[in-house]
Write a protein that holds these residues in place. Structure first.
Motif, PDB file in Angstrom:
ATOM      1  N   ARG A  14      -2.783   8.313   7.068  1.00 31.03           N
ATOM      2  CA  ARG A  14      -4.173   8.369   7.420  1.00 31.03           C
ATOM      3  C   ARG A  14      -5.286   8.305   6.153  1.00 31.03           C
ATOM      4  NH1 ARG A  14      -4.695  13.884   8.781  1.00 31.03           N
ATOM      5  NH2 ARG A  14      -4.180  13.491  10.861  1.00 31.03           N
ATOM      6  N   GLN A  15      -4.390   9.014   4.891  1.00 23.06           N
ATOM      7  CA  GLN A  15      -5.373   8.794   3.883  1.00 23.06           C
ATOM      8  C   GLN A  15      -5.457   7.453   3.064  1.00 23.06           C
ATOM      9  OE1 GLN A  15      -6.810  11.686   2.609  1.00 23.06           O
ATOM     10  NE2 GLN A  15      -7.767  10.546   1.003  1.00 23.06           N
ATOM     11  N   ILE A  16      -4.353   6.880   3.264  1.00 27.73           N
ATOM     12  CA  ILE A  16      -4.237   5.368   2.624  1.00 27.73           C
ATOM     13  C   ILE A  16      -5.032   4.529   3.517  1.00 27.73           C
ATOM     14  CG2 ILE A  16      -2.679   3.368   2.351  1.00 27.73           C
ATOM     15  CD1 ILE A  16      -0.487   5.318   1.796  1.00 27.73           C
ATOM     16  N   PRO A  52       3.646   4.013  -1.361  1.00 24.97           N
ATOM     17  CA  PRO A  52       4.223   4.651  -2.751  1.00 24.97           C
ATOM     18  C   PRO A  52       5.575   4.131  -2.951  1.00 24.97           C
ATOM     19  CG  PRO A  52       3.807   6.490  -1.231  1.00 24.97           C
ATOM     20  CD  PRO A  52       3.333   5.225  -0.658  1.00 24.97           C
ATOM     21  N   PHE A  65       8.682   4.701  -3.871  1.00 22.58           N
ATOM     22  CA  PHE A  65      10.125   5.057  -3.606  1.00 22.58           C
ATOM     23  C   PHE A  65      10.402   5.931  -2.304  1.00 22.58           C
ATOM     24  CE2 PHE A  65       8.712   7.846  -7.016  1.00 22.58           C
ATOM     25  CZ  PHE A  65       9.172   9.285  -6.741  1.00 22.58           C
ATOM     26  N   VAL A  66       9.332   5.823  -1.505  1.00 19.97           N
ATOM     27  CA  VAL A  66       9.336   6.200  -0.280  1.00 19.97           C
ATOM     28  C   VAL A  66      10.334   5.730   0.699  1.00 19.97           C
ATOM     29  CG1 VAL A  66       7.471   4.842   1.052  1.00 19.97           C
ATOM     30  CG2 VAL A  66       7.759   7.323   1.672  1.00 19.97           C
ATOM     31  N   PHE A  96       8.532   4.168   6.341  1.00 25.54           N
ATOM     32  CA  PHE A  96       7.302   4.503   6.014  1.00 25.54           C
ATOM     33  C   PHE A  96       6.489   3.174   5.652  1.00 25.54           C
ATOM     34  CE2 PHE A  96       3.613   5.109   3.301  1.00 25.54           C
ATOM     35  CZ  PHE A  96       3.042   6.266   3.684  1.00 25.54           C
ATOM     36  N   ASP A 122      -8.516   5.395   2.866  1.00 22.49           N
ATOM     37  CA  ASP A 122      -9.169   4.659   1.413  1.00 22.49           C
ATOM     38  C   ASP A 122      -9.391   3.346   1.579  1.00 22.49           C
ATOM     39  OD1 ASP A 122      -8.951   7.198   0.591  1.00 22.49           O
ATOM     40  OD2 ASP A 122      -7.115   7.100  -0.747  1.00 22.49           O
ATOM     41  N   TYR A 165       5.642  14.158   8.048  1.00 21.21           N
ATOM     42  CA  TYR A 165       4.768  14.145   7.086  1.00 21.21           C
ATOM     43  C   TYR A 165       4.102  12.830   6.809  1.00 21.21           C
ATOM     44  CZ  TYR A 165       1.918  15.599   3.195  1.00 21.21           C
ATOM     45  OH  TYR A 165       0.818  16.094   2.392  1.00 21.21           O
ATOM     46  N   TYR A 166       4.700  11.661   7.496  1.00 18.83           N
ATOM     47  CA  TYR A 166       4.188  10.278   7.267  1.00 18.83           C
ATOM     48  C   TYR A 166       2.631  10.242   7.638  1.00 18.83           C
ATOM     49  CZ  TYR A 166       8.644   7.701   7.140  1.00 18.83           C
ATOM     50  OH  TYR A 166       9.759   7.345   6.454  1.00 18.83           O
ATOM     51  N   HIS A 167       2.239  10.952   8.652  1.00 19.03           N
ATOM     52  CA  HIS A 167       0.867  10.610   8.900  1.00 19.03           C
ATOM     53  C   HIS A 167      -0.156  10.844   8.169  1.00 19.03           C
ATOM     54  CE1 HIS A 167      -0.030  14.810  10.819  1.00 19.03           C
ATOM     55  NE2 HIS A 167       1.206  14.898  10.310  1.00 19.03           N
ATOM     56  N   GLU A 168       0.078  12.184   7.625  1.00 20.75           N
ATOM     57  CA  GLU A 168      -0.958  12.631   6.513  1.00 20.75           C
ATOM     58  C   GLU A 168      -1.346  11.687   5.494  1.00 20.75           C
ATOM     59  OE1 GLU A 168      -2.203  16.228   6.836  1.00 20.75           O
ATOM     60  OE2 GLU A 168      -1.846  16.931   4.929  1.00 20.75           O
ATOM     61  N   LEU A 169      -0.419  11.112   4.850  1.00 21.87           N
ATOM     62  CA  LEU A 169      -0.422  10.204   3.877  1.00 21.87           C
ATOM     63  C   LEU A 169      -0.878   8.905   4.250  1.00 21.87           C
ATOM     64  CD1 LEU A 169      -0.312   9.515   1.025  1.00 21.87           C
ATOM     65  CD2 LEU A 169       2.254   8.871   1.144  1.00 21.87           C
ATOM     66  N   TYR A 183       0.771  -1.268  -0.082  1.00 21.39           N
ATOM     67  CA  TYR A 183       0.002  -0.023  -0.080  1.00 21.39           C
ATOM     68  C   TYR A 183       0.954   1.214  -0.103  1.00 21.39           C
ATOM     69  CZ  TYR A 183      -3.743  -3.452   0.968  1.00 21.39           C
ATOM     70  OH  TYR A 183      -4.583  -4.319   1.070  1.00 21.39           O
ATOM     71  N   TYR A 210       9.714  12.129   8.043  1.00 18.07           N
ATOM     72  CA  TYR A 210       8.917  11.557   8.975  1.00 18.07           C
ATOM     73  C   TYR A 210       7.710  12.365   9.623  1.00 18.07           C
ATOM     74  CZ  TYR A 210       8.946   7.935  12.810  1.00 18.07           C
ATOM     75  OH  TYR A 210       8.669   7.000  13.528  1.00 18.07           O
TER      76      TYR A 210
END
Lengths: 338, 285
Positions: A81-83, A39, A41-42, A46, A86, A75-79, A37, A73
């Protein structure tokens, strides 16, 4: 992350009225979920944390806490949470540090109905617990290679962690710490010549034994005295002061983001203190470390100390790492004999 | 005595700061030398110095430095930390100076852009290096204009390219892709063509916890483009910020999008095919 689940669990257990679900240990299944789940090349932490989060949700969690930190690190939580949303899970993700700053502590206290004094008391105990744990870990890393019966120090540490998780109060904690410290010092030792190895690199991969494929245990088994700088105590309490000192370093003029500066300085320190070899670990695509590597390499070359770089991925083969480590160790041994 | 020549590599900070540099240094007694546009040779030169996990744009930057190093007295390499706590920069910009200083044996003119340090003071310090007085620097700084762009309004159907300027305006990375897109009857808008402050606010609406300046402005442009038919995300492999931010935005928007990640400029044919099929989708919508 490693054993730090024990103090964080202790803190939450005493502060909030929620049921606490201990995240399951990272397994190959965690990796698979994380890889699927995330991206492409993160950086690798993550993927590990996302995998753990989804596994915790499967166990019934509805509030997740992400620590956050300096570089990506935070900004991890925003993406994440979205994943997670979804994927159809209903949950809340709380992030503690973002953009290098602690965020909205007041609203957090209000949200969970935490009384300030009580919060302060248990935070204090937790911090003390982390400091004690780090001290014990440092001691084991430096001395485990001398032990007569392999693994006896680790056994004591596990007992200690169990005792710590049942701590009743501040004085109880101190009593337990000194009890186990004395016990550790009494472990029978053999005097022998050992290899002195410095371990530096990116923080998550260093501190999570699953992410670095138990490189520390491997080194201790080979008979190495391991020095590692990065731990939670260092990151939270000592780093800010230390960075100012590091800037007087000859090789660098500015802060380079995250732990890059620290690692360059630590390389210099290790070289100056007669370490036999340096091992640098990072997760793949860790940008601050990538820019630091050429400089670290240059420093090590200037002092003529061997250094090896590991870039850990989800698909890194464990035997591959072992082989490279053994080759590195043999090389160090040959150098020493000469 | 001959005038001092200052070399400016045409990569990374060049695209953000060149307008300022041009007007600033024109008021001083120095000559500017630019490196040539990015080409295969420059990328090869950069790869010789870079390690393999560095992003393509950083490799290109090192290539430009290598190209310029014998052609000037000083290289201009700023270090950009942040424009405030919520407007931080990619760590590559933080490390530029130290990286080049350790990899190459060159004279470097360096100044620091940070919310913790005054820019003018840092420039004065830089002036001391090349023996230019404080007064002259102050004068030149006052006269120089800072970059300002205005949005171009158009009633045509728009395609928005969300990318860092150092990717999209680069002669070898972005240009070939723009040329492919120009074949189609759409008006192409770049994400940095809007007013930066408005973009910044719009960016925080889309992603409230984002704390990087340029990605925030890039995604903010999505809300500001009229008649938006499709979005093309363009990033260099493996861009740390885009890997998270673009993924997040893709999950938020309901417009057709194409996510192009360039790691090697030799393999553009594959991208051409992807653009063709993307354009079919846009036209059908």
């Amino acid at each position: 992350m490693g054993d730090y689940i024990i103090p964080s669990k202790y803190l939450l257990k005493h502060l909030i009225n929620y049921e606490i679900i201990e995240p399951p240990k990272i397994t190959s299944k965690t990796k698979e979920i994380g890889e699927k789940y995330s991206p492409e090349f993160v950086c690798t932490p993550f993927k590990y944390t996302l995998g753990t989060m989804i596994e915790a949700l499967e166990l019934g969690a509805n509030t997740l806490i992400q620590f956050g930190g300096g570089c990506r690190y935070g900004y991890y939580h925003e993406l994440q949470r979205q994943i997670i949303n979804d994927l159809g899970y209903q949950c809340e993700v709380i992030n503690l540090i973002s953009g290098g700053k602690l965020i909205n502590l007041k609203s957090l206290l209000k949200k969970f109905h935490i009384k300030k004094l009580k919060g302060l008391y248990y935070t204090f105990i937790t911090i003390k617990m982390i400091k004690y744990m780090d001290k014990i870990d440092d001691y084991i890393r430096l001395n485990a290679c001398y032990e007569k019966e392999v693994g006896s120090m680790k056994k004591i540490k596990e007992q200690m962690l169990k005792a710590f998780s049942e701590t009743k109060g501040y004085f109880d904690l101190i009593k337990k710490y000194y009890y186990f410290k004395r016990k550790l010092k009494k472990v029978p030792k053999v005097n022998k010549e050992v290899m002195k190895i410095g371990l530096i690199g990116e923080l998550y991969t260093l501190m999570e034994p699953m992410a670095n494929y138990h490189i520390e245990d491997e080194l201790i088994k080979m008979g190495c005295r391991v020095k590692r700088f990065t731990n939670v105590t260092y990151l939270l309490f000592q780093k800010k002061k230390a960075v100012k000192k590091y800037l007087k370093n000859f090789f660098i003029k500015y802060r380079m983001g995250s732990d890059a500066l620290d690692n360059i300085h630590h390389t210099k320190y290790l070289c100056e203190h007669d370490y036999d070899g340096i091992i640098h670990i990072k997760s793949s695509f860790c940008t601050p470390e990538v820019t630091a590597i050429p400089i670290i390499d240059k420093v090590a070359k200037e002092y003529n100390v061997p250094i090896i770089f590991f870039s850990m991925n989800l698909n890194t083969s464990e035997t591959g790492i072992k082989t490279r480590l053994e080759a590195f160790y043999d090389m160090l041994e040959m150098r020493k004999k000469r | 005595m001959s005038r001092i020549t200052i070399g400016i590599p045409k990569a990374l900070p060049y695209y953000y700061l060149n307008d300022f540099w041009e007007s600033f240094f024109s008021n001083l007694d120095v000559d500017l030398v630019y490196s040539c546009d990015t080409n295969n040779e420059i990328i090869e030169r950069g790869e010789r110095y870079a390690n393999d996990e560095m992003c393509l744009s950083l490799k290109v930057y090192l290539g430009h430095i290598d190209y310029l190093k014998d052609k000037c007295d000083y290289l201009l390499i700023p270090r950009i930390e942040d424009y405030g706590n919520r407007n931080q920069m990619c760590t590559n910009f933080l490390a530029l100076y130290d990286l080049v200083n350790n990899l190459f044996d060159v004279h470097i003119l360096n100044y620091n852009i940070s919310s913790k340090e005054d820019e003018l003071k840092s420039l004065i310090k830089m002036g001391e290096e090349i023996d230019i007085s404080e007064e002259d620097i102050k004068k030149a700084y006052k006269k120089s204009i800072k970059l300002k762009t205005d949005s171009k309004k158009s009633d045509q159907d728009n395609l928005l390219i969300v990318a860092h300027p150092y990717v999209v305006y680069d002669e070898s990375i972005g240009k070939p892709i723009i040329n492919m897109l120009n074949k189609y009857p759409y008006n192409i808008i770049y994400s940095d063509c809007f007013d930066a402050e408005k973009c910044n606010i719009n960016g925080s609406i889309l992603s409230p916890n984002l704390y990087w300046k340029y990605p925030k402005e890039n995604i903010g442009s999505i809300l500001m483009t009229p008649n938006l038919k499709g979005i093309i995300f363009l990033s260099s492999f493996p861009c740390a910020l885009d890997s998270l931010v673009n993924e997040y935005i893709i999950r938020k928007i309901d417009k057709p999008y194409l996510n192009i990640i360039i790691d090697n400029i030799d393999s553009l044919t594959g991208i051409e095919t992807r653009i063709e099929s993307f354009m079919d989708i846009v036209t059908q919508n």
